[in-house]
Design an enzyme around this catalytic site. Structure first.
Site, PDB file in Angstrom:
ATOM      1  N   ASP A 162     -34.144 -32.623 -34.181  1.00 40.96           N
ATOM      2  CA  ASP A 162     -34.835 -33.736 -33.523  1.00 40.96           C
ATOM      3  C   ASP A 162     -35.787 -34.052 -34.976  1.00 40.96           C
ATOM      4  OD1 ASP A 162     -34.303 -34.079 -30.873  1.00 40.96           O
ATOM      5  OD2 ASP A 162     -34.868 -32.065 -30.843  1.00 40.96           O
ATOM      6  N   PHE A 163     -35.305 -34.334 -36.035  1.00 39.89           N
ATOM      7  CA  PHE A 163     -35.973 -34.768 -37.297  1.00 39.89           C
ATOM      8  C   PHE A 163     -36.574 -35.953 -37.464  1.00 39.89           C
ATOM      9  CE2 PHE A 163     -35.592 -33.772 -42.084  1.00 39.89           C
ATOM     10  CZ  PHE A 163     -36.933 -32.948 -42.116  1.00 39.89           C
TER      11      PHE A 163
END
Length: 271
Positions: A162-163
């Site tokens: 979930d960068f």
């Protein structure tokens, strides 16, 4: 399995860590099926507590059928946060962790981490950029810091999954002195590899690009990012790693198109 840092061990002396953690009260930051995140204060010190209640066999099997790695509990985040601290990559330091025995689908677990006090998310910092653009120097400062942080994070074998820029935080004191020092959080889906596979590298970098598309970065800025991240001239990186960077751009554009349909992006970028 459990871990108690000395300060927490003294505070929870003679208590069952699981029962003590699940009894804590605090400010709720997230409450979704199977997981709850709270900010709690113990002995005048702030921590973030993630409680996992078990995701059920249906969710485990669904993930397996989709060839996905299910997040069973808090152990993943505990292990990654501990490893990041050891690598001296700024992230929440784990103070306590415990997991119940028995079925993985019904397992209760928690991880308690130090609060990253004095940090602000890049999403909040950049939210006003479309209406009030920063100076060129400030924009480049953030671009360089993010590219360097992503390079170091991935070279150490970590992926976030979930960068997005909302999960990257800038140190307030450093920022006020004209420097950008970053930290990462929300690592419950993160993993570590000996070498990050292409698939996960693409997804992380695409998430990062997608979440910055409304911020006014130019094509030249993109080339700067590629050069800083890869450690090569952009022309060389785009030639030698063409498959990666093309896949990153394509996935980021796809995410942005989906964001337009859902109304979660500002619509300042044309995929």
């Amino acid at each position: 399995m459990k871990f108690l840092r000395e300060d927490i061990q003294q505070f929870w002396q003679d208590q069952d860590p699981l029962e003590a953690a699940f009894a804590l009260q605090g400010e709720v930051f997230r409450d979704v099926p199977g997981r709850r995140t709270l900010r709690v204060v113990l002995n005048n010190k702030a921590y973030f507590l993630k409680l996992h209640y078990g995701i059920g066999w249906s969710e485990v099997i669904k993930n397996w059928l989709q060839f996905k790695w299910p997040v069973i509990g808090a152990s993943n985040e505990f292990v990654v946060c501990q490893a990041l601290v050891e690598e001296q990559i700024p992230a929440p330091a784990p103070a306590a962790f415990a997991a119940s025995s028995g079925s993985i689908a019904a397992q209760r677990s928690f991880v308690l981490c130090d609060e990253l006090a004095g940090y602000t998310s890049l999403e909040d910092i950049t939210d006003s950029w479309p209406e009030h653009p920063p100076s060129a120097v400030e924009r480049q400062r953030y671009l360089y810091a993010v590219a360097q942080f992503a390079r170091r994070f991935h070279q150490a074998g970590f992926i976030h999954r979930d960068f997005y820029i909302c999960h990257l935080l800038s140190n307030d004191a450093e920022r006020n002195s004209g420097r950008v020092t970053l930290a990462v959080l929300d690592l419950h889906r993160a993993r570590r590899f000996a070498k990050v596979p292409f698939r996960w590298l693409k997804r992380d970098l695409a998430a990062l690009l997608f979440s910055s598309l409304d911020l006014g970065f130019s094509e030249r800025d993109w080339l700067r990012f590629v050069a800083i991240y890869s450690g090569k001239p952009a022309s060389v990186a785009l030639r030698e790693d063409a498959a990666l960077w093309q896949a990153v751009r394509q996935r980021a554009d796809k995410l942005y198109s989906e964001g337009l349909r859902k109304g979660i992006v500002k619509g300042l970028y044309t995929p």
